[in-house]
Design an enzyme around this catalytic site. Structure first.
Site, PDB file in Angstrom:
ATOM      1  N   GLY A 182       0.770  -1.235   0.000  1.00  0.00           N
ATOM      2  CA  GLY A 182       0.000   0.000   0.000  1.00  0.00           C
ATOM      3  C   GLY A 182       0.801   1.285   0.000  1.00  0.00           C
TER       4      GLY A 182
ATOM      5  N   GLU B 293       4.752  -6.117   2.422  1.00  0.00           N
ATOM      6  CA  GLU B 293       4.763  -6.743   1.094  1.00  0.00           C
ATOM      7  C   GLU B 293       4.267  -5.749   0.050  1.00  0.00           C
ATOM      8  OE1 GLU B 293       2.353 -10.196   2.144  1.00  0.00           O
ATOM      9  OE2 GLU B 293       0.537  -9.005   1.878  1.00  0.00           O
TER      10      GLU B 293
ATOM     11  N   GLY C  97       4.070  -3.663  -3.499  1.00  0.00           N
ATOM     12  CA  GLY C  97       4.302  -3.924  -4.916  1.00  0.00           C
ATOM     13  C   GLY C  97       4.638  -2.642  -5.647  1.00  0.00           C
ATOM     14  N   ARG C  98       3.678  -1.734  -5.626  1.00  0.00           N
ATOM     15  CA  ARG C  98       3.779  -0.502  -6.427  1.00  0.00           C
ATOM     16  C   ARG C  98       5.069   0.279  -6.161  1.00  0.00           C
ATOM     17  NH1 ARG C  98      -0.687   1.722  -8.390  1.00  0.00           N
ATOM     18  NH2 ARG C  98      -1.888   0.691  -6.751  1.00  0.00           N
TER      19      ARG C  98
ATOM     20  N   CYS D   9     -10.379   0.597 -30.955  1.00  0.00           N
ATOM     21  CA  CYS D   9     -11.541   1.256 -31.550  1.00  0.00           C
ATOM     22  C   CYS D   9     -12.538   1.614 -30.459  1.00  0.00           C
ATOM     23  CB  CYS D   9     -12.173   0.342 -32.581  1.00  0.00           C
ATOM     24  SG  CYS D   9     -10.983  -0.179 -33.809  1.00  0.00           S
TER      25      CYS D   9
ATOM     26  N   TYR E 189       1.580  -2.435 -12.039  1.00  0.00           N
ATOM     27  CA  TYR E 189       0.182  -2.392 -12.477  1.00  0.00           C
ATOM     28  C   TYR E 189       0.058  -1.767 -13.870  1.00  0.00           C
ATOM     29  CZ  TYR E 189      -0.313  -3.425  -7.552  1.00  0.00           C
ATOM     30  OH  TYR E 189      -0.185  -4.003  -6.315  1.00  0.00           O
TER      31      TYR E 189
HETATM   32  C1  LIG Z   1      -1.962  -5.927  -3.845  1.00  0.00           C
HETATM   33  C2  LIG Z   1      -1.457  -6.433  -2.562  1.00  0.00           C
HETATM   34  C3  LIG Z   1      -0.205  -6.017  -2.086  1.00  0.00           C
HETATM   35  C4  LIG Z   1       0.628  -4.977  -2.787  1.00  0.00           C
HETATM   36  O1  LIG Z   1      -0.012  -3.743  -2.768  1.00  0.00           O
HETATM   37  P1  LIG Z   1       0.717  -2.406  -3.286  1.00  0.00           P
HETATM   38  O2  LIG Z   1      -0.360  -1.394  -3.202  1.00  0.00           O
HETATM   39  O3  LIG Z   1       1.176  -2.664  -4.670  1.00  0.00           O
HETATM   40  O4  LIG Z   1       1.857  -2.136  -2.371  1.00  0.00           O
HETATM   41  C5  LIG Z   1       0.250  -6.576  -0.904  1.00  0.00           C
HETATM   42  N1  LIG Z   1      -0.485  -7.491  -0.228  1.00  0.00           N
HETATM   43  C6  LIG Z   1      -1.689  -7.897  -0.654  1.00  0.00           C
HETATM   44  C7  LIG Z   1      -2.448  -8.898   0.118  1.00  0.00           C
HETATM   45  C8  LIG Z   1      -2.225  -7.387  -1.827  1.00  0.00           C
HETATM   46  O5  LIG Z   1      -3.435  -7.764  -2.237  1.00  0.00           O
END
Ligand SMILES: *Cc1c(COP(=O)(O)O)cnc(C)c1O
Length: 383
Positions: A224, A256, A258-259, A334, A363
């Site tokens: 997040g 954990e 991602g972004r 289109c 993403y």
């Molecule tokens: C999507 C997700 C993440 C990663 O979220 P980011 O916003 O990309 O940091 C981590 N844990 C869980 C369970 C998720 O669904």
């Protein structure tokens, strides 16, 4: 903010019409190091593969972080292939086959419901493995805000806090509950609020563990950490982030994201195939679009771009060009919804130039509807 020279060099070397994602492994490693340095002691940093599952991205971050967080059987396979030292497996709809594969891979599992606990217990018994798990909880109140709220509100994720008593009353001989998974938000830009969220996760977990009679070993605060795409370079400011967050002895905090790890290590580039003016608006029509990079359409914002000028013009007529006007960057689909950016001013833009969209490493390709209209996919260039 122009793309770094190695990215531009890679794009200059491609034949026309250019359409590519460029991923930079060094940028991934630097970002992972920066995030890790900002985290409190006793924290494990995993990369959430769903942000970008390109094998080179997942492989690089598997090494640069402590491991990978996965949310499907496919991502689990990728994490095993990437040699991840630690795997956490989550997701609201796990099949028996996926749970069994996770057990065999030695993954820690985030359990999403009482029924899933019963299934995991049965599979663990059959496999002769003691499962290591956290319970995902949908808290009674929202604790942090961002783009998507997952907790403190009706969602399909986790066990409702008010039903944890029933959950812990279920038989679980072959499952060790290590703690709680409390992923709550996406794209939070407020570091102080996120630090308070971590402290809240830790204190809530300690009292919930005591209430339900488990020894707390793990608090997983999810991902997040946010990126503001519309403002050049703005990312959640992790300076001083860990100050005031204390992870108690014997407990491991898992993060954990991602972004925040992958966004700045990717660039999406698409050549301008046409420039046209209709009803007062300039359109740059691209070899590419939202089927490769869906995020701006999904979230309803304009993703900024820079222009990579290409000197070559192969046709005998004048090269179409605009100067000092706002243009809409639109794709090859289109549908009028195939829009990456609206009304972005350009100094000069010609047919045959390439628009470069920075911060598209998370993403981007992974959430896009690749097969709609069956155009060729982009190239993937890994630096
Ligand atoms: C999507 C997700 C993440 C990663 O979220 P980011 O916003 O990309 O940091 C981590 N844990 C869980 C369970 C998720 O669904």
């Amino acid at each position: 903010m122009s793309a770094p020279e190695p990215v531009l060099a890679a794009l200059r070397g491609r034949p026309s019409p250019v359409c590519a994602y460029v991923y930079d492994r060094q940028a991934l490693r630097e970002r992972a190091a920066a995030v890790r340095a900002a985290l409190p002691a006793n924290t494990i940093l995993l990369y959430a593969v769903k942000a970008n599952g390109h094998p080179d991205v997942a492989g690089t971050l598997a090494q640069a972080c402590d491991g990978l967080e996965v949310a499907s059987g496919g991502e689990l396979e990728l994490a095993v292939a990437a040699g991840a030292r630690r795997i956490v497996f989550g997701g609201p709809a796990k099949t028996d086959a996926e749970l069994a594969a996770a057990l065999h891979a030695g993954a820690q599992i985030n359990i999403e419901s009482g029924q899933e606990l019963l299934r995991l217990d049965r599979l663990a018994a059959a496999a002769g493995i003691q499962a290591q798990a956290c319970v995902r909880v949908n808290r009674a109140t929202a604790t942090v805000t961002g783009t998507h709220a997952m907790t403190g509100t009706p969602t399909p994720f986790g066990v409702d806090e008010s039903r944890l008593g029933q959950f812990f009353a279920l038989p679980r001989e072959h499952v060790t509950i290590l703690g709680f998974h409390l992923h709550a938000v996406s794209n939070n830009l407020d570091a102080a609020a996120h630090a308070r969220f971590l402290t809240d996760c830790l204190t809530w977990s300690a009292s919930a563990a005591a209430r339900h009679g488990i020894t707390l070993r793990v608090v997983n605060a999810g991902g997040g950490l946010g990126v503001d795409y519309t403002t050049a370079g703005t990312t959640i400011d992790l300076t001083g982030f860990a100050r005031g967050v204390r992870v108690p002895d014997g407990v491991t905090l898992i993060m954990e994201p991602g972004r925040v790890l992958a966004a700045d290590a990717g660039w999406y580039a698409a050549e301008v195939l046409d420039l046209k003016h209709t009803h007062g608006t300039w359109f740059a029509v691209l070899r590419g679009g939202t089927h490769h990079f869906r995020l701006p359409a999904a979230w309803g914002y304009s993703h900024p771009f820079t222009v990579l000028e290409r000197p070559v013009w192969p046709y005998p007529w004048d090269r179409p060009s605009v100067s000092g006007v706002p243009v809409d960057a639109v794709g090859e689909l289109c549908t009028p919804r195939d829009v990456l950016a609206r009304a972005q001013p350009v100094e000069r833009l010609r047919v045959g130039d390439v628009l470069v969209f920075a911060r598209t490493g998370a993403y981007g390709w992974d959430i896009s509807h690749h097969d709609f209209l069956r155009h060729e996919p982009p190239e993937f260039l890994v630096l």
